[in-house]
Design a protein around this motif. Structure first.
Motif, PDB file in Angstrom:
ATOM      1  N   PRO A  49       0.827  -1.215   0.000  1.00 44.44           N
ATOM      2  CA  PRO A  49       0.000   0.000   0.000  1.00 44.44           C
ATOM      3  C   PRO A  49       0.858   1.260   0.000  1.00 44.44           C
ATOM      4  O   PRO A  49       1.885   1.335   0.675  1.00 44.44           O
ATOM      5  N   GLY A  50       0.441   2.255  -0.772  1.00 44.20           N
ATOM      6  CA  GLY A  50       1.168   3.511  -0.842  1.00 44.20           C
ATOM      7  C   GLY A  50       1.875   3.678  -2.173  1.00 44.20           C
ATOM      8  O   GLY A  50       1.739   2.851  -3.084  1.00 44.20           O
ATOM      9  N   GLU A  51       2.626   4.762  -2.285  1.00 45.40           N
ATOM     10  CA  GLU A  51       3.409   5.040  -3.478  1.00 45.40           C
ATOM     11  C   GLU A  51       4.887   4.991  -3.121  1.00 45.40           C
ATOM     12  O   GLU A  51       5.335   5.682  -2.200  1.00 45.40           O
ATOM     13  N   TRP A  52       5.638   4.149  -3.839  1.00 47.27           N
ATOM     14  CA  TRP A  52       7.020   3.873  -3.491  1.00 47.27           C
ATOM     15  C   TRP A  52       7.936   4.176  -4.657  1.00 47.27           C
ATOM     16  O   TRP A  52       7.588   3.945  -5.809  1.00 47.27           O
ATOM     17  N   GLU A  53       9.114   4.667  -4.353  1.00 47.93           N
ATOM     18  CA  GLU A  53      10.067   5.046  -5.388  1.00 47.93           C
ATOM     19  C   GLU A  53      11.303   4.159  -5.280  1.00 47.93           C
ATOM     20  O   GLU A  53      11.413   3.144  -5.932  1.00 47.93           O
ATOM     21  N   ASP A  54      12.230   4.558  -4.425  1.00 44.74           N
ATOM     22  CA  ASP A  54      13.479   3.804  -4.281  1.00 44.74           C
ATOM     23  C   ASP A  54      13.240   2.489  -3.535  1.00 44.74           C
ATOM     24  O   ASP A  54      12.511   2.455  -2.530  1.00 44.74           O
ATOM     25  N   ILE A  55      13.862   1.427  -4.029  1.00 42.73           N
ATOM     26  CA  ILE A  55      13.853   0.133  -3.338  1.00 42.73           C
ATOM     27  C   ILE A  55      15.285  -0.381  -3.334  1.00 42.73           C
ATOM     28  O   ILE A  55      15.932  -0.439  -4.377  1.00 42.73           O
ATOM     29  N   ARG A  56      15.755  -0.719  -2.161  1.00 45.91           N
ATOM     30  CA  ARG A  56      17.118  -1.247  -2.036  1.00 45.91           C
ATOM     31  C   ARG A  56      17.049  -2.663  -1.488  1.00 45.91           C
ATOM     32  O   ARG A  56      16.302  -2.929  -0.551  1.00 45.91           O
ATOM     33  N   TYR A  57      17.838  -3.580  -2.075  1.00 44.86           N
ATOM     34  CA  TYR A  57      17.806  -5.001  -1.714  1.00 44.86           C
ATOM     35  C   TYR A  57      19.040  -5.398  -0.909  1.00 44.86           C
ATOM     36  O   TYR A  57      20.131  -4.861  -1.111  1.00 44.86           O
ATOM     37  N   PHE A  58      18.830  -6.381  -0.005  1.00 43.43           N
ATOM     38  CA  PHE A  58      19.873  -6.800   0.920  1.00 43.43           C
ATOM     39  C   PHE A  58      19.834  -8.312   1.120  1.00 43.43           C
ATOM     40  O   PHE A  58      18.902  -8.984   0.683  1.00 43.43           O
ATOM     41  N   VAL A  59      20.830  -8.811   1.838  1.00 44.90           N
ATOM     42  CA  VAL A  59      20.880 -10.241   2.139  1.00 44.90           C
ATOM     43  C   VAL A  59      20.059 -10.562   3.382  1.00 44.90           C
ATOM     44  O   VAL A  59      19.482 -11.636   3.484  1.00 44.90           O
ATOM     45  N   SER A  60      19.978  -9.636   4.334  1.00 47.96           N
ATOM     46  CA  SER A  60      19.278  -9.915   5.588  1.00 47.96           C
ATOM     47  C   SER A  60      18.475  -8.708   6.045  1.00 47.96           C
ATOM     48  O   SER A  60      18.752  -7.564   5.650  1.00 47.96           O
ATOM     49  N   GLY A  61      17.495  -8.960   6.908  1.00 52.71           N
ATOM     50  CA  GLY A  61      16.694  -7.886   7.466  1.00 52.71           C
ATOM     51  C   GLY A  61      17.523  -6.916   8.280  1.00 52.71           C
ATOM     52  O   GLY A  61      17.300  -5.699   8.238  1.00 52.71           O
ATOM     53  N   ALA A  62      18.481  -7.427   9.041  1.00 57.77           N
ATOM     54  CA  ALA A  62      19.329  -6.547   9.861  1.00 57.77           C
ATOM     55  C   ALA A  62      20.129  -5.598   8.983  1.00 57.77           C
ATOM     56  O   ALA A  62      20.303  -4.418   9.312  1.00 57.77           O
ATOM     57  N   GLU A  63      20.612  -6.091   7.849  1.00 58.21           N
ATOM     58  CA  GLU A  63      21.356  -5.231   6.923  1.00 58.21           C
ATOM     59  C   GLU A  63      20.448  -4.128   6.378  1.00 58.21           C
ATOM     60  O   GLU A  63      20.855  -2.971   6.253  1.00 58.21           O
ATOM     61  N   ALA A  64      19.203  -4.494   6.070  1.00 54.87           N
ATOM     62  CA  ALA A  64      18.245  -3.502   5.583  1.00 54.87           C
ATOM     63  C   ALA A  64      17.972  -2.440   6.648  1.00 54.87           C
ATOM     64  O   ALA A  64      17.912  -1.236   6.348  1.00 54.87           O
ATOM     65  N   ILE A  65      17.800  -2.870   7.895  1.00 56.63           N
ATOM     66  CA  ILE A  65      17.567  -1.929   8.991  1.00 56.63           C
ATOM     67  C   ILE A  65      18.747  -0.971   9.126  1.00 56.63           C
ATOM     68  O   ILE A  65      18.572   0.248   9.289  1.00 56.63           O
ATOM     69  N   GLU A  66      19.969  -1.500   9.053  1.00 59.00           N
ATOM     70  CA  GLU A  66      21.146  -0.636   9.196  1.00 59.00           C
ATOM     71  C   GLU A  66      21.200   0.410   8.082  1.00 59.00           C
ATOM     72  O   GLU A  66      21.550   1.566   8.320  1.00 59.00           O
ATOM     73  N   GLN A  67      20.843   0.004   6.860  1.00 56.30           N
ATOM     74  CA  GLN A  67      20.861   0.977   5.766  1.00 56.30           C
ATOM     75  C   GLN A  67      19.849   2.092   6.016  1.00 56.30           C
ATOM     76  O   GLN A  67      20.134   3.269   5.774  1.00 56.30           O
ATOM     77  N   THR A  68      18.668   1.729   6.530  1.00 60.05           N
ATOM     78  CA  THR A  68      17.674   2.768   6.823  1.00 60.05           C
ATOM     79  C   THR A  68      18.165   3.695   7.934  1.00 60.05           C
ATOM     80  O   THR A  68      17.881   4.898   7.907  1.00 60.05           O
ATOM     81  N   MET A  69      18.905   3.149   8.886  1.00 63.94           N
ATOM     82  CA  MET A  69      19.443   3.993   9.960  1.00 63.94           C
ATOM     83  C   MET A  69      20.431   5.007   9.402  1.00 63.94           C
ATOM     84  O   MET A  69      20.411   6.188   9.774  1.00 63.94           O
ATOM     85  N   ARG A  70      21.299   4.566   8.508  1.00 59.47           N
ATOM     86  CA  ARG A  70      22.243   5.505   7.884  1.00 59.47           C
ATOM     87  C   ARG A  70      21.484   6.608   7.141  1.00 59.47           C
ATOM     88  O   ARG A  70      21.812   7.779   7.224  1.00 59.47           O
ATOM     89  N   TYR A  71      20.460   6.189   6.430  1.00 54.77           N
ATOM     90  CA  TYR A  71      19.690   7.134   5.620  1.00 54.77           C
ATOM     91  C   TYR A  71      18.996   8.176   6.491  1.00 54.77           C
ATOM     92  O   TYR A  71      19.137   9.386   6.252  1.00 54.77           O
ATOM     93  N   VAL A  72      18.237   7.735   7.493  1.00 50.65           N
ATOM     94  CA  VAL A  72      17.451   8.705   8.275  1.00 50.65           C
ATOM     95  C   VAL A  72      18.360   9.650   9.043  1.00 50.65           C
ATOM     96  O   VAL A  72      18.035  10.838   9.224  1.00 50.65           O
ATOM     97  N   LEU A  73      19.505   9.169   9.503  1.00 48.05           N
ATOM     98  CA  LEU A  73      20.412  10.045  10.243  1.00 48.05           C
ATOM     99  C   LEU A  73      21.088  11.060   9.325  1.00 48.05           C
ATOM    100  O   LEU A  73      21.461  12.148   9.756  1.00 48.05           O
ATOM    101  N   LYS A  74      21.234  10.718   8.041  1.00 47.34           N
ATOM    102  CA  LYS A  74      21.820  11.661   7.081  1.00 47.34           C
ATOM    103  C   LYS A  74      20.817  12.721   6.646  1.00 47.34           C
ATOM    104  O   LYS A  74      21.156  13.898   6.516  1.00 47.34           O
ATOM    105  N   VAL A  75      19.574  12.317   6.409  1.00 44.60           N
ATOM    106  CA  VAL A  75      18.601  13.283   5.891  1.00 44.60           C
ATOM    107  C   VAL A  75      17.985  14.124   7.001  1.00 44.60           C
ATOM    108  O   VAL A  75      17.404  15.176   6.723  1.00 44.60           O
TER     109      VAL A  75
END
Length: 449
Positions: free
Chosen positions: A104-130
């Protein structure tokens, strides 16, 4: 070589080379080692079959070795198994389009990873930068977002922080479901709120109606980013495609894994809303960060799993058969109130909240004797842990009724134990990692229960 000798050797190797604590759990619970799997069943090294209601906490959502997924994976392996980072492939782009359609919703960027923890870490880097002017992150007590080092800093099971020194003053923990506490923690605004729409793990909990909608409104009014962790809840586990649908909200970022590929490969992704991507395109924030996660084989398995869920009506089956399972568990809770506190969950994401870790250990053992696997809390510390029942969504109603019969037999066996026996076993459970193996009763030549 006898099965007992073989298991002894397997556990000795496990203790030396992988996990001493896992080997200890196997020895105490007299648990066998899984060797084969198919559909809703797993088979151990002795040939004994079990109905799998653990499913690695939701991974095998379309059953083990689903033939439709397997065929797709084999076809993809024949064409192209892997592409290096920085290279896309047609299967990845097809999966991105499918996810944009079903989430549900409108989505643009999608990034793929090997594990859920790796995905969470990438989101942490992103939100702290923006959100450079904000450093605070709010998470929920008892939440689970992975155990890699950075992800562990927002892990709601705070006992792990003491082991690895990952606590940070920038992270605030609030009780799950307590919106007033969340309001106080967010204040005029923080960097981000991380939340599971349904709390997973040994503390399984469905929030009050409107909880996610209130969080969305709070984040909107304070300029806080909302990250929904649907790693356990996604792809029909909770009776809808995604748990955010219960409150009809769209987060800024959503993280998916577990059921994404039906268990054929470790895979995860993070979806970024169109609104957020237009403000802060992921490519401009992390232009050189590439993961190994979006390789063709994983994407092909994910597409096939999504197809199977859609074509076989598994979302509706999760609601209907989940009702059969949950009604049966509620009936058992009424019959055994001294053992069961309640039956939390929704759809095929449910379990028995037990009155102490000793009952979880005993239930795991008794169910195993009767050919049923359930998901225990392992190293998640909970005073009243939830023994989880997360079967494949395509489990037949007859198999659910059999699981309920075996669960009732297991509860009968525990209820008939002398109280002194339960009390003595509780001492073993509390101190199991300190007990030398020679005192666990697992010896060469003995029968494996």
């Amino acid at each position: 070589m006898s099965s007992t000798l073989q298991l002894d050797q397997i556990l000795n190797n496990c203790e030396r080379h992988w996990s001493a604590s896992a080997a200890k759990l196997y020895r105490i619970a007299r648990t066998s080692v899984e060797k084969e799997s198919d559909g809703v069943h797993v088979t151990d090294h002795t040939g004994k079959s079990f109905i799998d209601c653990a499913c690695s906490y939701g991974v095998f959502i379309v059953g083990h070795r689903n033939p439709c997924v397997r065929e797709s994976v084999q076809a993809q392996l024949a064409d192209m198994a892997w592409t290096p980072p920085g290279r896309t492939n047609p299967v990845r782009e097809a999966l991105s389009e499918r996810l944009r359609h079903i989430v549900p919703g409108e989505w643009e960027d999608i990034r793929y990873f090997v594990s859920g923890a790796e995905a969470i870490e990438q989101t942490m880097r992103y939100v702290l930068k923006v959100q450079k002017h904000r450093r605070g992150i709010v998470v929920m007590t008892h939440s689970y977002h992975g155990k890699t080092l950075a992800a562990m800093s927002i892990l709601g099971q705070q006992q792990h922080h003491r082991s690895y020194g990952t606590s940070t003053k920038e992270v605030t923990y609030v009780p799950y479901g307590d919106f007033a506490a969340l309001q106080r923690a967010v204040g005029d605004g923080v960097c981000a709120v991380y939340v599971e729409p349904i709390l997973g793990g040994a503390h399984l909990e469905v929030p009050p109606v409107g909880y996610m909608a209130n969080i969305r409104a709070l984040c909107d009014s304070t300029g806080t980013l909302l990250i929904a962790d649907e790693i356990q809840t996604g792809f029909g586990r909770c009776g809808k495609w995604f748990a955010i649908e219960y409150d009809q909200i769209v987060p800024d970022i959503m993280v998916l894994s577990k059921g994404l590929t039906g268990g054929y490969t470790s895979f995860a992704c993070a979806l970024y809303s169109s609104r957020l991507s237009q403000l802060y395109p992921l490519e401009s924030i992390e232009p050189d960060n590439r993961s190994m996660g979006g390789h063709p084989t994983a994407c092909a398995s994910a597409l096939a799993a999504i197809d199977y869920i859609q074509q076989n009506g598994l979302i509706e089956k999760a609601r209907v058969n989940g009702g059969i399972l949950r009604n049966g568990l509620h009936r058992l809770a009424q019959r055994f109130p001294e053992i069961i506190e309640d039956v939390p969950g929704v759809g095929m994401m449910t379990g028995l909240r037990l009155r102490g870790a000793v009952y979880e250990a005993l239930m795991s053992m008794e169910l195993s004797k009767r050919g049923v696997h359930a998901g225990n809390s392992m190293n998640e510390k909970a005073s009243n842990p939830v023994l989880r029942f997360y079967p494949p969504l395509n489990i037949a109603p007859e198999a659910i009724l059999h699981v309920l019969d075996m669960t009732e037999q297991a509860l009968d066996a525990i209820a008939s134990r002398p109280k002194i026996s339960v009390k003595a076993f509780s001492l073993v459970v509390r101190n199991m990692y300190q007990i030398p193996n020679r005192f666990l009763g697992f010896k060469r030549g003995t029968a494996n229960a």
